[in-house]
Design a protein around this motif. Structure first.
Motif, short mmCIF file in Angstrom:
data_model
loop_
_atom_site.label_atom_id
_atom_site.label_comp_id
_atom_site.label_asym_id
_atom_site.label_seq_id
_atom_site.Cartn_x
_atom_site.Cartn_y
_atom_site.Cartn_z
N VAL A 216 0.83 -1.21 0.00
CA VAL A 216 0.00 0.00 0.00
C VAL A 216 0.87 1.26 0.00
O VAL A 216 0.59 2.23 -0.71
N THR A 217 1.92 1.23 0.80
CA THR A 217 2.78 2.42 0.89
C THR A 217 3.29 2.82 -0.49
O THR A 217 3.22 4.00 -0.87
N HIS B 129 -3.44 6.23 8.23
CA HIS B 129 -2.11 5.67 8.50
C HIS B 129 -1.08 6.65 7.92
O HIS B 129 -1.36 7.35 6.93
N SER C 91 1.18 6.27 5.98
CA SER C 91 1.44 6.07 4.55
C SER C 91 0.38 6.73 3.68
O SER C 91 0.56 6.84 2.47
N VAL D 116 -8.84 6.06 4.01
CA VAL D 116 -8.68 4.67 4.43
C VAL D 116 -10.06 3.99 4.43
O VAL D 116 -11.06 4.58 4.83
N ASN E 225 -6.82 1.00 10.68
CA ASN E 225 -6.01 -0.03 11.32
C ASN E 225 -5.95 0.17 12.83
O ASN E 225 -5.78 -0.79 13.58
N ASP F 74 -7.41 3.45 0.51
CA ASP F 74 -6.39 2.60 1.12
C ASP F 74 -7.11 1.37 1.69
O ASP F 74 -7.78 1.44 2.72
N ALA G 58 -5.75 -1.42 2.84
CA ALA G 58 -4.85 -2.30 3.59
C ALA G 58 -5.60 -3.19 4.58
O ALA G 58 -5.29 -4.37 4.72
N GLN G 59 -6.61 -2.61 5.25
CA GLN G 59 -7.30 -3.38 6.29
C GLN G 59 -8.65 -3.91 5.83
O GLN G 59 -9.36 -4.52 6.62
N SER H 182 -2.12 -4.55 0.42
CA SER H 182 -0.84 -5.24 0.61
C SER H 182 -1.08 -6.74 0.77
O SER H 182 -1.96 -7.14 1.54
N HIS I 283 0.64 -8.92 2.39
CA HIS I 283 0.95 -9.52 3.69
C HIS I 283 -0.17 -9.41 4.71
O HIS I 283 -0.14 -10.07 5.75
N LYS I 284 -1.17 -8.57 4.42
CA LYS I 284 -2.32 -8.51 5.33
C LYS I 284 -3.44 -9.42 4.82
O LYS I 284 -4.54 -9.44 5.35
N1 PLP Z 1 -2.71 1.73 5.51
C1 PLP Z 1 -3.19 1.04 6.55
C2 PLP Z 1 -4.58 1.30 7.04
C3 PLP Z 1 -2.38 0.08 7.17
O1 PLP Z 1 -2.86 -0.61 8.21
C4 PLP Z 1 -1.07 -0.13 6.69
C5 PLP Z 1 -0.17 -1.08 7.38
O2 PLP Z 1 -0.24 -1.26 8.57
C6 PLP Z 1 -0.63 0.61 5.59
C7 PLP Z 1 -1.48 1.53 5.03
C8 PLP Z 1 0.72 0.42 5.01
O3 PLP Z 1 0.82 -0.86 4.47
P1 PLP Z 1 2.24 -1.44 4.03
O4 PLP Z 1 3.17 -1.22 5.18
O5 PLP Z 1 1.95 -2.87 3.75
O6 PLP Z 1 2.65 -0.69 2.81
#
Ligand code: PLP
Length: 410
Positions: A98-99, A127, A129, A175, A179, A204, A206-207, A227, A229-230
């Protein structure tokens, strides 16, 4: 094991070798799933199969190994397309996570489209990022970053968002699920409002992708990121989805091999989508393994996952509410899988350390959401975040351990 829903959690747990170990002499309880999820055997095995039997660089090779690696790699693109219901494969770009996806959009789309005094909107829930890349590009372009405020439950105040929108708004980046608090944002409504002002919206995810169904066409979202990995897949692989006309008009993010059509010292022409945004040798093994993570989650079914995890969340919320000194942080009406809390007079780090001594892995601190913590007046929280392999018994164990925390710190 107390049973809820129709998931066979015992079988599921057998797919995750890491869960079988003891930490500090106690069965591991892994409640740090919002940071990263554990990986099932099928994902782990896929990585070693790749290196054991068909490791090769992709796309330009004509030998058997290169062709197999390329085919497997591109199958993941198809899998992601189906997961997100994206219209075409070209709209699925592989990134590191995501970043990198947000940085790509900020730099490439933002760099090409933002002018002085244009406005970019994000929210208090973001987040880091989804904050810092916009700060960087806004500073460079003379654009202004606007922030949607939240209420005390951790929900964005929609009327305040509407007030921020105007003809200078060019980008809204938000988002999907927080998170830190688990709040689910009303992204469909946010997107619809932004489009009325001609702004593009980045979500975003990610979650969200590991818990909720995401349909990028139904949402009409312009950019969406997640991402691997999540989502029970490896680190170092992520996705950027974008609308085709936007991606086509955007300049490359990085230069190098693969993203070009033809290079001379005078001039370079760029490859077509998605390769224009995929410079250099990619993360082949982990991209291939991402497909296995997606298949694993899809086989269980997002609806089943959502129902099961909601019961974990409700159970944990009610158990923690019984503690006099514990305050739940983030009480949004619509939330998933995250129980953030604080204990009066105790630093979150101390909670984390004592729980770790009991084999329980939670996350403590600001969760890369420092502005959100500032808004809530906290240094951080203790956060238990759940997956479909967690159980009610594990929540009971955490509550017993919390009694120990209270005893040791009072
Ligand atoms: N956005 C949210 C809501 C997240 O929880 C995270 C990671 O914890 C990120 C962005 C960033 O993801 P990554 O570190 O996999 O790029």
């Amino acid at each position: 094991m107390k049973k809820i829903g129709n998931l066979n959690v015992e079988d599921i747990r057998n797919d995750f070798p890491i869960l079988k170990q003891k930490i500090n002499g106690k069965d591991l309880v892994y409640f740090d799933n919002a940071a990263t999820t554990q990986k099932p055997n099928v994902v782990i095995d896929t990585i070693s199969q790749y290196y054991n039997s068909y490791n090769a660089n992709i796309h330009r090779g004509i030998h058997t190994l290169a062709e197999k690696a390329t085919a497997e790699y591109e199958l993941t693109r198809n899998s992601v397309k189906n997961l997100l219901n994206a219209p075409t494969l070209e709209q699925i770009i592989f990134t590191r996570g995501v970043t990198e996806s947000i940085n790509l959009v900020a730099r490439s789309y933002g760099g090409a489209n933002l002018k002085p005094n244009d406005e970019v909107i994000i929210s208090t829930l973001e987040h880091h990022s989804n904050i810092v890349p916009w700060q960087l590009i806004c500073a460079e372009k003379g654009a202004i970053l606007k922030i949607i405020p939240i209420n005390d439950a951790g929900e964005i105040i929609f009327e305040e968002y509407e007030k921020l929108l105007n003809h200078r708004t060019k980008i809204v980046s938000i988002v999907h699920v927080s998170n830190a608090l688990g709040t689910i944002n009303p992204v469909a409504e946010i997107i619809q409002k932004a489009h009325q002002f001609g702004a593009v919206v980045m979500v975003d995810g990610a979650q969200s992708v590991s818990h909720l169904d995401v349909d990028v066409q139904a949402l009409d979202v312009d950019f969406f990121a997640f991402s691997g990995h999540k989502l029970y897949a490896p680190t170092g692989i992520g996705i950027l989805y974008g609308k085709k006309h936007l991606l086509e008009a955007m300049p490359p993010y990085q230069g190098g091999g693969e993203m070009i059509q033809e290079v001379t010292f005078e001039k370079t022409t760029y490859n077509e989508l998605p390769y224009k945004f995929e410079a250099g040798t990619p993360n082949i093994a982990d991209t291939i393994a991402l497909r296995k993570g997606i298949e694993y989650v899809t086989a269980i079914g997002k609806q089943n996952i959502a129902l099961y995890e909601d019961q974990l969340l409700q159970y944990c919320t009610s158990k923690l509410s019984d503690f006099q000194d514990i305050t739940l942080v983030g009480t949004a009406k619509h939330k998933i899988s995250v129980c953030s809390f604080s204990l009066a007079g105790v630093h979150p780090q101390d909670i984390g350390m004592i729980l770790d001594s009991e084999g329980i892995a939670i996350r403590t601190g600001h969760h890369c959401t420092q502005p959100l913590m500032q808004r809530l007046g906290l240094v951080g929280t203790a956060r238990a975040s759940f997956s479909f392999y967690n159980t009610l018994d594990e929540i009971d164990k955490m509550c017993v351990a919390m009694k120990k925390v209270i005893k040791m710190t009072k």
